[in-house]
Design an enzyme around this catalytic site. Sequence first.
Site, PDB file in Angstrom:
ATOM      1  N   ARG A 105       3.922  -6.264   0.773  1.00 38.52           N
ATOM      2  CA  ARG A 105       4.189  -7.204   1.865  1.00 38.52           C
ATOM      3  C   ARG A 105       5.550  -7.884   1.740  1.00 38.52           C
ATOM      4  NH1 ARG A 105       0.225  -5.176   5.018  1.00 38.52           N
ATOM      5  NH2 ARG A 105      -1.847  -5.517   4.138  1.00 38.52           N
ATOM      6  N   LYS A 124     -10.296  -5.515  -6.222  1.00 31.36           N
ATOM      7  CA  LYS A 124     -10.865  -5.169  -4.921  1.00 31.36           C
ATOM      8  C   LYS A 124     -11.104  -3.656  -4.846  1.00 31.36           C
ATOM      9  CE  LYS A 124      -6.250  -4.955  -2.895  1.00 31.36           C
ATOM     10  NZ  LYS A 124      -5.254  -5.612  -2.040  1.00 31.36           N
ATOM     11  N   HIS A 155     -11.085  -0.954   8.510  1.00 30.48           N
ATOM     12  CA  HIS A 155     -10.338  -1.722   9.515  1.00 30.48           C
ATOM     13  C   HIS A 155     -10.797  -1.384  10.922  1.00 30.48           C
ATOM     14  CE1 HIS A 155      -7.484  -1.831   6.075  1.00 30.48           C
ATOM     15  NE2 HIS A 155      -7.242  -3.040   6.540  1.00 30.48           N
ATOM     16  N   ASP A 208     -13.106  -9.561   2.127  1.00 31.69           N
ATOM     17  CA  ASP A 208     -11.949  -8.899   2.711  1.00 31.69           C
ATOM     18  C   ASP A 208     -11.703  -9.597   4.060  1.00 31.69           C
ATOM     19  OD1 ASP A 208      -9.859  -7.177   3.172  1.00 31.69           O
ATOM     20  OD2 ASP A 208     -11.013  -5.366   2.849  1.00 31.69           O
TER      21      ASP A 208
END
Length: 442
Positions: free
Chosen positions: A166, A257, A270, A343
């Site tokens: 990111r 995770k 997603h 999440d």
Amino acid sequence: MPRIRHGIGMLAALLVTGCGSGIGAASSAPSPRASAPVSVVPSSSLPSSPPSPSSSADQPSGSRAERTLAEMSLRDKVAQLFTVVVWGQKAGAASKENQARYGVATPAQVVEKFRPGGVILFDWAGNVSGASQVAALTTGLREAAARSGEAPLMIGVDQENGLVSRLKSIVTTFPGASEIGKTGRTANARDVARATGEELLDLGISLDFAPVADVNINPRNPVIGPRAYGSDPGKVAAMVGAAVDGFHAAGVASVAKHFPGHGDTSVDSHTGLPVITHSKTQWRKLDAPPFREAITHGVDAIMSAHVVMPKLDPSGDPSTLSHRILTGLLREELGFDGVISTDALDMAGVRKKYGDAEVAVRAVLAGADILLMPPNLPKAYDAVLDAVKSGRISERRIDESVLRILRLKEKRGVFGPIRTDPGALKSAAHRRVADRVFAAVR
């Protein structure tokens, strides 16, 4: 985690945030840094806290976390469960996205109005343009939290390296998990995590939604793939444990995770709800070892997966909303007493069966502490608050989660003065680590 916006390639477009620490185990102390912080903002609202013990069981009565919890209202305790996205590069700059979602314009106003426990930064939310800019943003957000409530703000990011990066070019480019796994050396996982954590601290970021602890045993997996260290449970476990050690050596909180395992899916959570048919015996052999190892190494937090595992819980609920999985397996069988994070709650995998308000309530009932990125924060907040007032969720249950979160903040220095050093990024030492590991990829 949420999908990457703006049409990056298909795989990159479907990546999650942590999607993704056990306070119950000792961690390495932060290492001394070669350069001194250039930006220090001591705040009367953020005094330095004494070193906290490495085990939650050893927390003394009257610890900073416990004193802070005792001073909080029910409304502030519920708010502490949420970690949210804010839009914009500057804490004081207006954004139409903030106005539309939160009813206030600036990132600082979002923090002051809702008093969330955390903020997570994203490039697609306009949070990342340069090192000094990110350091100023995190400082401004933490100052806003200090003005508005008793609990400090923890700032996190989804910096796995490799495919999910990111912070992109403002930090050292390190290899991703699959490349590190190919080197066969756990020291590389530790060194990359430590260097990554040191750069995050320089930016004012105290929590990384990494490492990925999934065992990528399905070659058709559309969302994990190279984000995992590999397909062998034992080798992945060793890498995950080493990475946790590295983050903790830097003084940054780590998040393993996606529990109970996202490695054997052919559906992206997603956009859909994956189903994994592993039996409990298979789960213990294939999926659980990296999470066990992370817990052994004192991982600060573990993130849930939006996957259905009907042989672990026949209800059909995703793991994020499953008491049998988050409490029964993670808390009771694996003995994890750290922070459980969901999440991202804006993902389709967790939104298919229940509305956004009910999802937040069910996640708490399942055992989650951090409610990550609800698509409608006011609705989710009101739903949890109403559930406490009605008795559906006990206030004691809320206190348990908030105390875990506050102990994590105390342990990782978030109660202390605000320090950043953006000029220390991309140091020669960190570039040498990156070059060495890239060269070792087999």
